[in-house]
Design a protein around this motif. Structure first.
Motif, PDB file in Angstrom:
ATOM      1  N   GLU A  32       0.826  -1.208   0.000  1.00 18.02           N
ATOM      2  CA  GLU A  32       0.000   0.000   0.000  1.00 18.02           C
ATOM      3  C   GLU A  32       0.864   1.264   0.000  1.00 18.02           C
ATOM      4  O   GLU A  32       0.577   2.223  -0.715  1.00 18.02           O
ATOM      5  N   VAL A  33       1.932   1.265   0.784  1.00 21.51           N
ATOM      6  CA  VAL A  33       2.804   2.446   0.834  1.00 21.51           C
ATOM      7  C   VAL A  33       3.492   2.662  -0.507  1.00 21.51           C
ATOM      8  O   VAL A  33       3.599   3.798  -0.986  1.00 21.51           O
ATOM      9  N   LEU A  34       3.955   1.588  -1.137  1.00 25.21           N
ATOM     10  CA  LEU A  34       4.603   1.726  -2.447  1.00 25.21           C
ATOM     11  C   LEU A  34       3.615   2.265  -3.472  1.00 25.21           C
ATOM     12  O   LEU A  34       3.941   3.169  -4.248  1.00 25.21           O
ATOM     13  N   ARG A  35       2.420   1.718  -3.483  1.00 25.25           N
ATOM     14  CA  ARG A  35       1.405   2.182  -4.442  1.00 25.25           C
ATOM     15  C   ARG A  35       1.102   3.663  -4.217  1.00 25.25           C
ATOM     16  O   ARG A  35       1.017   4.450  -5.165  1.00 25.25           O
ATOM     17  N   ARG A  36       0.965   4.047  -2.949  1.00 26.17           N
ATOM     18  CA  ARG A  36       0.620   5.432  -2.647  1.00 26.17           C
ATOM     19  C   ARG A  36       1.783   6.367  -2.982  1.00 26.17           C
ATOM     20  O   ARG A  36       1.575   7.480  -3.500  1.00 26.17           O
ATOM     21  N   LEU A  37       3.014   5.945  -2.691  1.00 29.16           N
ATOM     22  CA  LEU A  37       4.187   6.763  -2.996  1.00 29.16           C
ATOM     23  C   LEU A  37       4.279   7.045  -4.495  1.00 29.16           C
ATOM     24  O   LEU A  37       4.522   8.188  -4.916  1.00 29.16           O
TER      25      LEU A  37
END
Length: 372
Positions: A32-37
């Motif tokens: 989720e963090v990678l996608r959001r970044l």
């Protein structure tokens, strides 16, 4: 303009921090963090490798990988070496780096194994918290071959947040495992101090009843009660062993040898290779070994059991064999008991396997292999 960029970066870091602080499932958090970044920075592609020691790396998260890297269930990302992992492992990768030509992409282009969608380069940043390192994060976009110092600084700040979150989640998992072990120990003590003592008292009472009974029928009834109480005591001792394995602190061999002795089994032990096994691997071997030895006691019809443990640099192999009555086992059919299924499940959860060979009248061989 610089002030606007600074405000934007602070906003990005705040949003990432909120995502990281909420999560407890590591794989989900990283994805989720990678996608959001990628979304808020306008980048297109990214992936995260978690790296354990100097050998193993794991593709823990990925987003919009091109066909060249995502084919065959992401096979190109899960095998072979690459420059960013090599530099991480030999200590040369200490900060966000601009820019890495990607060996995996280069191989795909040279070997014409798939479309890279114009992606040829990526920035690489290590994931760390203090002196601890956990892996690398790579991000890029089609035809992008340069990251500014401001972009690298932002990636480094995000990577530090991710590293801190990884450490927090790992510590939480360790605390849960310690709490579970403490609860098992408490339950084992309660069973020993209460139920086990009651069964012992019942056995003594039945023995007294045998001596005081005036008829054969009544003596037989008390004798039957005594046998049941003693059998239940044996089952209770085995259960207490399963909950709190005495000797596991001295290694899997001592623990299983003690358990075999408690079951009145004679263990012929052979050990090759010397290694300190990871805690989860050792516990899995202990639980699988318990089940296998208990099956020997219940079903094999012999008290002679062969036990071997062979440890190499990347794998541990445990074998438990008896020359007892055996059973007809067919690999293509479903495992015949819940105990055998649990053995397979424990090994599979660590990337290992359990192989069972048995035939009626020819004994049983159980082989467990788990990577380390």
């Amino acid at each position: 303009m610089a002030e606007n960029n600074a405000d934007s970066n602070v906003s990005i870091l705040k949003e990432i921090a909120e995502l990281l602080n909420e999560g407890t499932d590591l794989d989900r958090v990283l994805s989720e963090v990678l996608r959001r970044l990628l979304h808020i920075t306008g980048l297109e592609t990214g992936w995260i490798f978690l790296i354990d020691g100097q050998v193993e790396y794991q593709l823990a998260a990925k987003s919009k990988l091109p066909p060249a890297l995502s084919q065959n269930d992401f096979g190109p990302m899960c095998e072979g070496g690459c420059w960013c992992v090599d530099r991480y492992q030999d200590g040369r990768l200490n900060k966000a780096t601009n820019i890495f030509e990607c060996k995996r992409l280069e191989d795909a282009i040279n070997n014409k194994t798939g479309d890279t969608n114009g992606l040829t380069h990526h920035a690489t940043v290590p994931l760390r918290a203090g002196d601890e390192k956990f892996g690398v994060m790579n991000v890029g976009s089609p035809h992008k071959t340069h990251f500014t110092q401001e972009e690298l600084a932002l990636l480094e700040a995000v990577a530090f947040q991710i590293g801190t979150a990884i450490k927090r989640i790992k510590l939480a998992q360790q605390e849960q495992e310690l709490a579970l072990a403490a609860e098992r120990n408490r339950l084992a003590r309660d069973l020993h101090d209460s139920v086990n003592q009651l069964l012992f008292s019942l056995s003594l009472t039945a023995r007294a009843g045998i001596e005081m009974a005036g008829t054969r029928e009544l003596k037989d009834t008390f004798s039957y009660i005594q046998d049941l109480a003693q059998e239940a005591q044996g089952e209770m001792r085995a259960l207490i062993w399963q909950l709190r394995p005495r000797g596991l602190e001295n290694g899997i061999i001592c623990a299983l040898a003690g358990y075999a002795e408690m079951l009145d089994l004679q263990l012929d032990t052979k050990v090759t290779g010397v290694a300190s096994l990871p805690g989860k691997v050792e516990e899995a071997l202990w639980r699988i070994g318990q089940e296998a030895l208990a099956n020997c006691k219940k079903h094999a019809g012999t008290n002679m059991v062969g036990f071997s443990l062979d440890t190499t640099s990347d794998q541990v192999e445990m074998k438990i064999q008896d020359e007892g009555c055996g059973f007809n086992f067919y690999r293509e059919k479903e495992l015949p008991s819940l105990g055998l299924k649990s053995m397979q499940t424990r090994a599979s959860s660590l990337g290992g396997m359990v192989d069972i060979k048995s035939k009626h009248g020819e004994g049983t061989l159980i082989t467990v292999r788990i990577p380390i």
